[in-house]
Structure formats: C-alpha cells, structure tokens
Write a protein that holds these residues in place. Structure first.
Motif, PDB file in Angstrom:
ATOM      1  N   TYR A  50       8.619  -7.768   2.568  1.00 34.68           N
ATOM      2  CA  TYR A  50       8.918  -6.738   1.593  1.00 34.68           C
ATOM      3  C   TYR A  50      10.415  -6.904   1.061  1.00 34.68           C
ATOM      4  N   SER A  80       1.744  -1.564  12.211  1.00 34.19           N
ATOM      5  CA  SER A  80       1.034  -0.811  11.099  1.00 34.19           C
ATOM      6  C   SER A  80       0.835  -1.832  10.164  1.00 34.19           C
ATOM      7  N   THR A  81       1.737  -2.681  10.003  1.00 35.11           N
ATOM      8  CA  THR A  81       1.704  -3.957   9.011  1.00 35.11           C
ATOM      9  C   THR A  81       0.672  -4.724   9.455  1.00 35.11           C
ATOM     10  N   ASN A  97       9.160   1.570  16.883  1.00 31.95           N
ATOM     11  CA  ASN A  97       9.101   2.068  15.598  1.00 31.95           C
ATOM     12  C   ASN A  97       9.540   1.076  14.476  1.00 31.95           C
ATOM     13  N   GLY A  98       8.736   0.742  13.384  1.00 36.86           N
ATOM     14  CA  GLY A  98       9.180  -0.225  12.513  1.00 36.86           C
ATOM     15  C   GLY A  98       9.044  -1.769  13.119  1.00 36.86           C
ATOM     16  N   ALA A  99       8.436  -1.869  13.965  1.00 40.51           N
ATOM     17  CA  ALA A  99       8.261  -3.194  14.804  1.00 40.51           C
ATOM     18  C   ALA A  99       7.111  -4.140  13.604  1.00 40.51           C
ATOM     19  N   ILE A 123       0.855  -1.175  -0.008  1.00 42.84           N
ATOM     20  CA  ILE A 123      -0.155  -0.003   0.070  1.00 42.84           C
ATOM     21  C   ILE A 123       0.890   1.246   0.007  1.00 42.84           C
ATOM     22  N   HIS A 168       3.216   3.245  21.215  1.00 43.13           N
ATOM     23  CA  HIS A 168       4.337   3.287  21.894  1.00 43.13           C
ATOM     24  C   HIS A 168       4.543   3.556  23.261  1.00 43.13           C
ATOM     25  N   GLU A 213      -2.264   3.642  16.241  1.00 46.13           N
ATOM     26  CA  GLU A 213      -1.593   4.909  17.305  1.00 46.13           C
ATOM     27  C   GLU A 213      -2.690   6.114  17.559  1.00 46.13           C
TER      28      GLU A 213
END
Ligand code: ATP
Ligand code: MG
Lengths: 306, 324
Positions: B48, B78-79, B73-75, A305, B227, B195
């Motif tokens: 990815y 959101s994915t 962050n980046g854990a 996305i 977080h 978040e």
C-alpha cells in the motif's frame, strides 16, 4: 405483479430480504400515506382551480366542468407525483449498497455466489418495487380525472408508464451512486445533485443558449434537445397534449409540451415524434454510464478494500 | 525461517481443443512433500503506497488442520486473509485456495470456502433463522435443504433457542457464533476465520475452541488468526508467526518452540537464595548444564526452570513490536 415478484424473490435473495425488512418497518407505510394525502390534496385543488376558471370564463357564475378539466386534474396530480418521486427516490436508493458497507454486511455478501450483478440487481429491484408500489397505490387518484372526462386512457397510461420508467431510472441511478461512493452521505448528496441538475441544469443550459442566440440577433427559440435529459419534459411529451385554448391553463405537462415540443416553432423538436422515448433513452443512457461505474466498484478482488 | 522459493505452477491451463482457458484445480509444489495443502501461498506480497503490509508470504495449510496465524496488530493477518478470501488482489505472488486462484477464479474459491471477517455486521429487522436462510440463498443452497440446514447450524453454534430473535438484538458473542454459522451455510471444506474469538468472554472462548475442534473432526480445514497465543497453542495443529508483513516462523507449536529454542534460557535457584539465568542452545546443552550444577559442591540447586517454552514468551521473544 405477485407472480413476477415471487419469481424474482426466488431468483434474488437480496430482493427477497429487502422486501421482508421493509414490510417490518413502518417507514414505507408512512411515506405512502403522506404521498397519497398530498396527491389527494392536489387533486382537490386542481378541481377547484378548473371549476373556478370555467366560472370566470363563462361569466355566468355557474359552476361547470369544461371538457379539459379531467386533463388538467390528471396532469396536476401526475406532475406532483413525479416531483415527489424524484424527491423520495434518491433518499431510498442511495443507501442501498453504501448502507451495507457502513453496517459491514457487504463483504459477507460479496463472498457468496451472488456476484456483483446479483447484489446490484437485487438492490435495484427493491428500490424499483417501492416506486411501483407508490404508482400503483396512486392509480385510483389518476382514474378519477378519467371518469370526469376530457382525457384519453392512452394518455393516462402513457403518463403512468413514463413516470414509472423515470422513477426506476432514478432508483437505478441512486443504487449506482451507492455502489460508487463509499459513504452513504456522499452517495445521497450526489444522487440529489444529479436529479437537481437534470431538472434545473438542463433548463439553465437552455436559457443560456437562448440568451446567447438573442445576443447574436437570433430571436427564435433555442433547440429543445438539452431538455430531453429533463425528467419532467420527458413525461410531458407522453402525458401532455396540445390545446388550442390558449386562454386557459393547459395543465403543467401540456404547458411543458407546448413550450418545448411545439412543431410550428423554430428550433423545437417536432411534436409528432415520440419525444418521451428519446427522453427516456437519454436518461437511461446517462444512468447506464453510472451503472458501469458503480458495478466496477463492486468487482472483487479489488486493489484495495474499503 | 526462510523458505526455499518455489516456482509458481500455472493457474490456468489452455485447453488445446478449444483454445479457451479452462479453470481446473492445480497445485504448487508442496513445501513439505506428501502433505496435501488446501491453501498454498507463494511469495504473496501486498504493498500500500510506501507500506508493505505483506511481504513474500509463503505457506502451505495442510488438509484437516487448524492453522493459526499469530501476529501483533498491523502484522498483515487480515491482509493475507483478504487475499485468500477473494477480496484483495496481491501486488505480487500467487495463491491457491482449494485448488483455485482466488484472484483469477474467485467464484470457484467462494464455493469451497467460508470466510468470517474480523468485523461482524448485522441487518435490522431480520431474524437469526432468516439471516442464515438469506445467506444460504446467496450461496445457491436449494430451498428444500434449508429446513434441515438452518436448525442444524444453529444447534452447532448453540443458538437454536435464538432462531426467531432479531439479529441486531444478539449479544456480541452470539453474533460471532452466528457469523461462524453463516460462513458454513454452503458446507465449505475450508474456513477462514479472522480473529473469531475477539470479544468473547473466557467461557465463550473455550466453547468456541471446542466448536472449532469439532469442525476439524468433521473434516474441515480451518485457518484462524488471533493475538491470543495460549488459545492457538491449545487447538492448532500448525502455527505461523507474522510481524510487519513478514512470516517469522511456521510449523507445529512444538516445532516452533524447537526451532526457536536455540536461545532458550534456564532459571536456576540455589539454596543460598540466589537465582541465576543461564543460556542454553539445545536440550543436550541444557542437560550438561544441569549435570554441572548438580556436581557443584559450593551451591545446591533447589529449583531449575526452563523459560520461554510457551508461545507467549516466544512471541514476545521473536517479535519486536515493529510498527509500520
Ligand atoms: N486499505 C489500506 N490502505 C493502506 N494501508 C492499509 C490498508 N489496509 C491495511 N493497511 C495496512 O496494512 C497493515 C496490515 O494490516 P492488517 O489489517 O492486515 O493487520 P492485522 O494483522 O490484521 O492487524 P490486527 O491484528 O490489528 O487486525 C497495517 O499497517 C495497515 O495499516
Ligand atoms: Mg486484522
């Protein structure tokens, strides 16, 4: 129109919202005013040119309106209107979906029950309704030549309808680019590039074919089918006419029609065919391919996305 | 904490009469017997290119819970949410959201789920009430219901005074609350909030927390990422800790502390001004340490503090700041 609009409004929230937002921005009013001013100017210039020409031809210095004056004025106004529409439409339609992406309002919309067709159709509807608005607003300018005489109502109606359909086709194309390309800038650039290629690219191809043929010793004009993708040539078949009077300016669309659809010339598509229909079919098919590409980008869930 | 692998149940059943595949709610074998899961993920993986954003993510979100996902962050928070919210295709694994597969049956999921992305975009020249009406229409809520729905939602998120303000004039916190109201226009049973409290001031955070608890009392299941650990610890019934795409721990805040409490430490201050840190394995071990210290004739204990009993410390303890 209003009953149709109301039905579509209930049907498609995106369309409804776009119209609501548009009504609150001065942009469309300014655009409409500029367009009408330009067209009024063209009407006047065409009128001057026609009367000037008739004065020259009849040598008497007496101002008179020939029976083709209405036709020339009508064609001139419609020609410029089409040109302005093709200039405006990519600008207003190519931000339709990428703009939502930029503002980060697209994902909330995509998780609703609208679906990609709903979102896409709402955007096409909103862009097309603007085209319709411009054409309806300029209708009186096209009626003036009719009242001056020399042109049939059928031709005027055909010219308006083909211009409207051409406009809607390019609005749809702009929305498709907007869905396909992630960034609005790219979508806008590509929309303008496609319009440019349809107009001038087709002409270049036709000229090149002519050059190649004459190099081979064939001096008859090249077939005119590459010109069917050209929006001006398409409308010309509907709005133009053949005049026997070759000594005077026939009007831009009649000129194009004579140039590309002359039935007694070799290699040309016969004039007694509904060439404007073929032309629209070619343009709509081309746009349809872009619609498919654009819709594919709107399908969720995606592999990635934006 | 590795979870036992579970065979994925078939998502679509073949109707024997018509031979057509019909979508019907199904469920995976529960991770915890007897707990009804609104969301279950089994071995969800998202790759990815060279990067594995989410790896073998298996989780059950019980009905009626406020389930917090914590990670740096980046854990991959959101994915994971994007997969559950019908936006992203997993590379491997499967999920069920409100009984439906978000990949093969996204519409059925969208009907039952409200999603609030981590970024909140707004339209120009549209009022707050119109914004909600627009989304209500997009969720096919009948027009006749808007008159009561919109003011009700605005009152719930405390924006009723802003009903006729333009959306792009709202403050960030107000936009956030409007975004939550938007996610609820179709009265979903599940809310996925990415978040939602970022960018809120302390008071707004507390109010937001109260709002989520009120929603839970209304029977909604809430999946939330953050977080800010203190925040989740206070309102979440369950918490999962994720780092570099890997689920490190999950369970109630207390059970996580318990599960990870093996290596807990105790700080002891003595009357001679010295302090010493002891490692204990469990409560019994800690008790025997205390007994031993009290019986010590040489030094007298003045203070005995257990360290890292809050999630904040645990978080720092179990995550290593891995950046992919
Ligand atoms: N489209 C993409 N292409 C490549 N990598 C991506 C893509 N989207 C996310 N990633 C990567 O996947 C990993 C997980 O990202 P994700 O957004 O899920 O993290 P997060 O836990 O939500 O972080 P944050 O707390 O910062 O929001 C990151 O390393 C990110 O760079
Ligand atoms: Mg995130």
């Amino acid at each position: 129109m209003s009953a149709f609009a109301a039905a579509f409004q209930n049907l498609n929230p995106v369309f409804d919202r776009e119209l609501r937002q548009r009504s609150r921005s001065g942009r469309s009013v300014i655009l409409l005013s500029l367009l009408l001013t330009a067209l009024t100017g063209i009407l006047y210039v065409a009128h001057l040119a026609v009367t000037q020409e008739s004065r020259n031809q009849f040598n008497g210095g007496q101002e008179m309106v020939t029976n083709t004056a209405g036709a020339v004025m009508f064609e001139s106004v419609l020609f410029v209107e089409l040109a302005l529409l093709l200039l405006i439409i990519p600008g207003i339609s190519s931000g339709a979906i990428s703009g939502e992406r930029d503002r980060q309002t697209l994902i909330p919309l995509q998780v609703t029950l609208l679906g990609r067709f709903g979102i896409f159709m709402g955007k096409v509807g909103a862009s097309s309704s603007f085209v319709l608005l411009l054409i309806i607003a300029s209708a009186p300018l096209l009626a003036i030549p009719y009242l001056l005489g020399g042109i049939s109502l059928t031709r005027i109606m055909l010219g308006i309808v083909t211009t409207l359909l051409t406009g809607i086709t390019y609005a749809t194309l702009g929305v498709s680019c907007s869905a396909f390309f992630r960034r609005t800038q790219t979508a806008t650039l590509m929309s303008y590039l496609i319009v440019f290629l349809a107009i001038f690219g087709s002409l270049v191809i036709w000229v090149v074919i002519n050059i190649v043929r004459s190099a081979q010793g064939d001096f008859s004009p090249a077939p005119s089918w590459p010109m069917l993708i050209n929006p001006f040539v398409g409308v010309a078949d509907a709005a133009g006419d053949f005049t026997n009077d070759f000594s005077s300016f026939p009007g831009p669309f009649s000129g194009l029609k004579q140039g590309f659809f002359g039935d007694n010339w070799d290699g040309r598509i016969a004039s007694n065919q509904p060439n404007w229909l073929y032309s629209l079919a070619v343009q709509i098919t081309f746009t349809g391919a872009w619609v498919v590409l654009g819709l594919r980008k709107l399908r969720l869930p995606q592999k990635e996305i934006d | 904490m590795s979870l036992p692998p579970q065979p994925a149940a078939p998502i679509e059943v073949l109707d024997s009469g018509t031979g057509l595949s019909i979508a019907s709610p199904v469920s995976f074998e529960a991770l915890q017997p007897g707990v009804e899961a609104v969301v279950s993920a089994r071995h969800l993986t998202k790759v990815y290119g060279p990067l594995t954003a989410l790896h073998d993510f298996t989780i059950d979100i019980p009905r009626g819970s406020i389930y917090g996902i914590i990670g740096p962050n980046g854990a991959g928070k959101s994915t994971a949410f994007s997969i559950l919210a019908t936006l992203l295709q997993p590379t491997a694994g499967a999920a069920l959201v409100c009984g439906f597969d978000p990949t093969s049956n996204p519409k059925a999921v969208r009907k039952r789920m409200g999603y609030m992305p981590d970024v909140m975009g707004v339209y120009e020249r549209l009022t707050v009430a119109e914004y909600l009406q627009f989304h209500a229409a997009a969720y096919r809520v009948p027009r006749s219901e808007w008159a009561s729905l919109v003011p009700g939602l605005l009152e719930l998120v405390d924006l009723d005074v802003k009903a006729n303000s333009l959306v792009d004039r709202l403050s960030r916190g107000m936009k956030q609350r409007l975004s939550l109201a938007r996610a609820m226009v179709h009265d979903p049973e599940l809310l996925i909030l990415d978040e939602p409290a970022s960018g809120l001031d302390p008071r707004a955070r507390i109010e937001f927390r109260q709002l989520l608890v009120a929603l839970q009392e209304m029977g909604k299941t809430i999946l939330i990422s953050s977080h800010i650990l203190a925040e989740l610890q206070q309102m979440c019934s369950d918490i999962a800790v994720i780092e570099a795409g890997v689920l490190l721990a999950s369970g109630s805040p207390d059970s996580i502390i318990h599960q990870l409490g093996n290596g807990r430490s105790v700080k002891v201050s003595f009357d001679d001004g010295t302090t010493e840190t002891f490692s204990v394995t469990d409560t019994a071990d800690q008790a025997s340490l205390l007994r031993r210290l009290v019986n010590d004739d040489e030094r007298t204990v003045v203070e005995f503090t257990e360290l890292t009993t809050d999630l904040e410390g645990l978080f720092l303890q179990i995550t290593q700041g891995i950046v992919q």
